[in-house]
Design a protein around this motif. Structure first.
Motif, short mmCIF file in Angstrom:
data_model
loop_
_atom_site.label_atom_id
_atom_site.label_comp_id
_atom_site.label_asym_id
_atom_site.label_seq_id
_atom_site.Cartn_x
_atom_site.Cartn_y
_atom_site.Cartn_z
N GLY A 349 -58.55 47.15 24.56
CA GLY A 349 -58.12 46.34 23.42
C GLY A 349 -57.87 47.11 22.14
N VAL A 350 -58.34 48.36 22.07
CA VAL A 350 -58.11 49.15 20.86
C VAL A 350 -57.47 50.47 21.27
CG1 VAL A 350 -59.13 50.13 18.78
CG2 VAL A 350 -60.23 48.17 19.87
N HIS A 351 -56.22 50.67 20.83
CA HIS A 351 -55.55 51.92 21.15
C HIS A 351 -56.30 53.09 20.48
CE1 HIS A 351 -52.40 55.02 20.99
NE2 HIS A 351 -51.84 54.37 22.01
N HIS A 353 -55.40 55.63 18.91
CA HIS A 353 -54.92 55.97 17.57
C HIS A 353 -55.46 55.00 16.52
CE1 HIS A 353 -51.26 58.45 16.09
NE2 HIS A 353 -52.38 58.81 15.54
N ASP A 354 -55.52 53.72 16.89
CA ASP A 354 -56.08 52.73 15.96
C ASP A 354 -57.58 52.94 15.79
OD1 ASP A 354 -53.62 51.36 15.49
OD2 ASP A 354 -53.79 50.45 17.47
N GLN A 357 -58.10 55.71 13.45
CA GLN A 357 -57.79 55.30 12.08
C GLN A 357 -58.96 54.53 11.45
OE1 GLN A 357 -54.27 55.15 10.56
NE2 GLN A 357 -55.31 54.62 8.65
N VAL A 358 -59.48 53.56 12.20
CA VAL A 358 -60.59 52.76 11.67
C VAL A 358 -61.80 53.66 11.41
CG1 VAL A 358 -62.22 50.92 12.23
CG2 VAL A 358 -59.80 50.65 12.81
N GLU A 361 -61.40 55.93 8.32
CA GLU A 361 -61.67 55.29 7.03
C GLU A 361 -63.15 55.23 6.73
OE1 GLU A 361 -59.49 51.61 7.37
OE2 GLU A 361 -57.58 52.67 7.29
N ALA A 368 -57.47 61.54 18.63
CA ALA A 368 -56.84 60.57 19.51
C ALA A 368 -55.46 61.06 19.88
CB ALA A 368 -56.73 59.21 18.82
N ALA A 384 -52.82 57.83 26.16
CA ALA A 384 -53.64 58.56 25.19
C ALA A 384 -55.12 58.29 25.45
CB ALA A 384 -53.29 58.12 23.77
N ILE A 412 -62.13 44.14 14.27
CA ILE A 412 -60.82 44.07 13.59
C ILE A 412 -59.78 43.56 14.58
CG2 ILE A 412 -58.95 45.47 12.63
CD1 ILE A 412 -61.12 47.18 11.26
N PHE A 413 -59.89 44.01 15.82
CA PHE A 413 -58.90 43.61 16.82
C PHE A 413 -59.35 42.37 17.61
CE2 PHE A 413 -57.55 47.79 15.68
CZ PHE A 413 -56.17 47.71 15.73
N ASN A 414 -60.38 41.69 17.05
CA ASN A 414 -60.83 40.41 17.63
C ASN A 414 -61.29 40.51 19.07
OD1 ASN A 414 -60.69 38.82 15.44
ND2 ASN A 414 -58.70 37.92 15.93
#
Lengths: 415, 120
Positions: A349-351, A353-354, A357-358, A361, A368, A384, A412-414
């Protein structure tokens, strides 16, 4: 397990970024104060060129560089003359592919593995193409290892070069280098074996005599040294037969104008190994800093570093598995003991790269993508992965912050 | 600034125009080597106007949301207009500022779109 605690104090970056959780040591290791001081100390107190000057400052610079060569030789169990300074593993491999070109005949084959970093794949892929040879890629077993039987099906009497990594930069797999070399030489005594030790140096013990490989390459910056310095080890008997890579200053004894003087086959006389392969002014500061990095590792002890990395890898594997269960896919060997200090994974559910990023921050640095290993990601059939990698300064608290950050990313991605 | 705004998450979870257009001559593909993102875009053009568009791909939320938003944005517009789109337009659709690395994710869709149109 020897306790390595408080190592963050040795690394000035944590004074500038106290909240940094650095989990990207496989990309580059952070630099201890002693290495930074050695680099700036060279520029402040020596700042001269190597090999040429006859005045004391230049002689001292030469002595420091050659002293680092001796340290490097001891570090990997080689003779001093077998250690060539390059700018990194990539240059080491390209140097080899250049000077070994004549050894590869049409209809030979060059063997690599599916777990190569691009720097140990592309030089051989290009060389094979240019020489009309075949590139053979050994596929991996389900657990990310190389099966000896599969190796036997790929390496044969026409194999001129067999290149493979000591430790995979994505899977963490620690290959049995000595066994691979022994088997390759049994199948073809004339084979040249080349080991990419970029992810091994500073993490697992290297002994080129025990491994019996013909060549071995690694980078300074992945083992606490500065960027800009790499090592190429080659067996003396083979190095002495090879032509120079680049030509220019520092690698030649005498140069004659054309045409060569009567009775001379060659217009120029090259230096002996290793200097024959070191044209031009090297990255002197980086080499001196690299010497300090070897001292830093020696001060902790290679086996203590390895035990710490196994401990933190085991902790990370346990926490990732228990926190995310079936939602996480971890690649590579199951047990921490069978891995270098890194873990690559995908989180449903979470790539990747995302996720990076999270986490970024939150000051949590992970890698990644394909990690310069596209063929491996093709073989795994995934676009990836996310990778976390460890070093002496990694603490369990860093892994805890990673887990919390990954939970936040899923929110964040529910998921 | 939090980059995972609702609009990005919405387009990531429910991508618009996520389809292939069979036997479409205007087909473009591109890849982002740093993250492994891949995109393919099909553009159907009639009288110089994009009358249908579809994208397919795998990748991060930014690359997939940007592709979804971009396909909506150019549908019904002229190819000349679409070819004149630049990075700022894609950022405007996403409504966020991005680091240079993530810009590559966002701009993969624009690169792919232009490749597809130029097959015309």
């Amino acid at each position: 397990m020897k306790n390595i605690q408080g190592m963050k104090n040795d690394f000035p970056i944590f004074r500038h970024h106290p909240d940094l959780t650095y989990l990207d040591s496989a990309a580059t290791a952070l630099k201890p104060e002693t290495v930074i001081d050695a680099v700036s100390g060279y520029y402040e107190t020596l700042s001269t060129n190597v090999g040429r000057g006859l005045y004391p400052l230049a002689e001292e610079t030469t002595a420091r560089m050659e002293g680092t060569r001796e340290k490097t030789a001891r570090f990997i169990g080689a003779d001093t003359e077998e250690v060539i300074f390059t700018h990194g593993t990539t240059e080491s491999m390209n140097l080899l592919a250049s000077v070994l070109a004549d050894r590869v005949k049409r209809d030979d084959n060059i063997v690599v593995t599916a777990m190569e970093h691009h720097s140990n794949f592309l030089p051989w892929e290009r060389l094979a193409r240019e020489r009309g040879a075949e590139l053979r890629v050994i596929p991996l077993s389900a657990d990310g290892s190389i099966d000896m039987e599969i190796l036997r099906n790929h390496v044969g009497s026409e194999t001129s070069i067999f290149a493979f990594p000591a430790v995979s930069n994505v899977l963490g797999t620690i290959n049995p280098v000595a066994a691979f070399v022994r088997e390759a030489k049994r199948l073809n005594p004339g084979i040249l074996t080349i080991v990419d030790a970029a992810q091994a140096a500073g993490h697992v013990a290297i002994d080129v005599r025990e491994w019996d490989c013909d060549f071995l390459a690694f980078s300074g910056h992945k083992m606490f040294g500065p960027t800009g310095v790499g090592i190429l080890y080659g067996k003396r008997g083979i190095l002495e037969t090879l032509p120079p890579y680049q030509v220019g200053g520092g690698m030649v004894l005498d140069v004659y104008p054309n045409p060569p003087a009567a009775g001379r086959a060659c217009a120029s006389i090259y230096k002996d190994i290793p200097h024959r392969f070191e044209a031009g002014t090297p990255d002197i500061a980086a080499i001196i800093g690299f010497g300090a990095a070897i001292d830093f590792i020696g001060g902790i002890g290679g086996s203590a570093i390895r035990e710490h990395e196994i401990g933190i890898t085991r902790y990370a594997l346990d926490r990732l598995r228990s926190s995310f269960g079936a939602d996480i896919t971890i690649y590579g060997p199951e047990k921490a003991e069978d891995r270098g200090g890194l873990v690559s994974f995908t989180l449903s559910g979470v790539h990747p790269h995302d996720l990076a990023q999270v986490l970024g921050e939150k000051n949590i640095a992970i890698r990644a993508g394909e990690h310069c290993a596209a063929p491996l990601h093709r073989a795994l059939d995934i676009p990836a992965t996310a990778r976390v990698s460890f070093s002496v300064y990694t603490e369990e608290g860093d892994v805890d912050r990673l887990i919390d950050g990954m939970r936040d990313a899923r929110k964040i991605f529910n998921i | 600034m939090e980059i995972y705004q609702d609009i990005i998450l919405d387009h990531y979870r429910n991508p618009r125009n996520f389809k292939a257009i069979p036997s479409c001559p205007c087909h473009g593909e591109a890849k982002n080597p740093t993250c492994g993102d891949r995109l393919a875009i099909d553009v159907s053009v009639k009288d110089g106007v994009i009358d249908d568009i579809g994208f397919q791909g795998v990748g991060c939320a930014i690359s997939q949301a940007a592709a979804s938003l971009l396909t909506e944005h150019v549908k019904g517009k002229s190819v000349t207009w679409a070819l004149a789109l630049g990075p700022k337009d894609v950022l405007g659709l996403l409504g966020v500022t991005l680091s240079p690395t993530r810009m590559k994710c966002a701009l993969l869709s624009l690169e792919t779109l232009k490749k597809a149109i130029k097959k015309r």
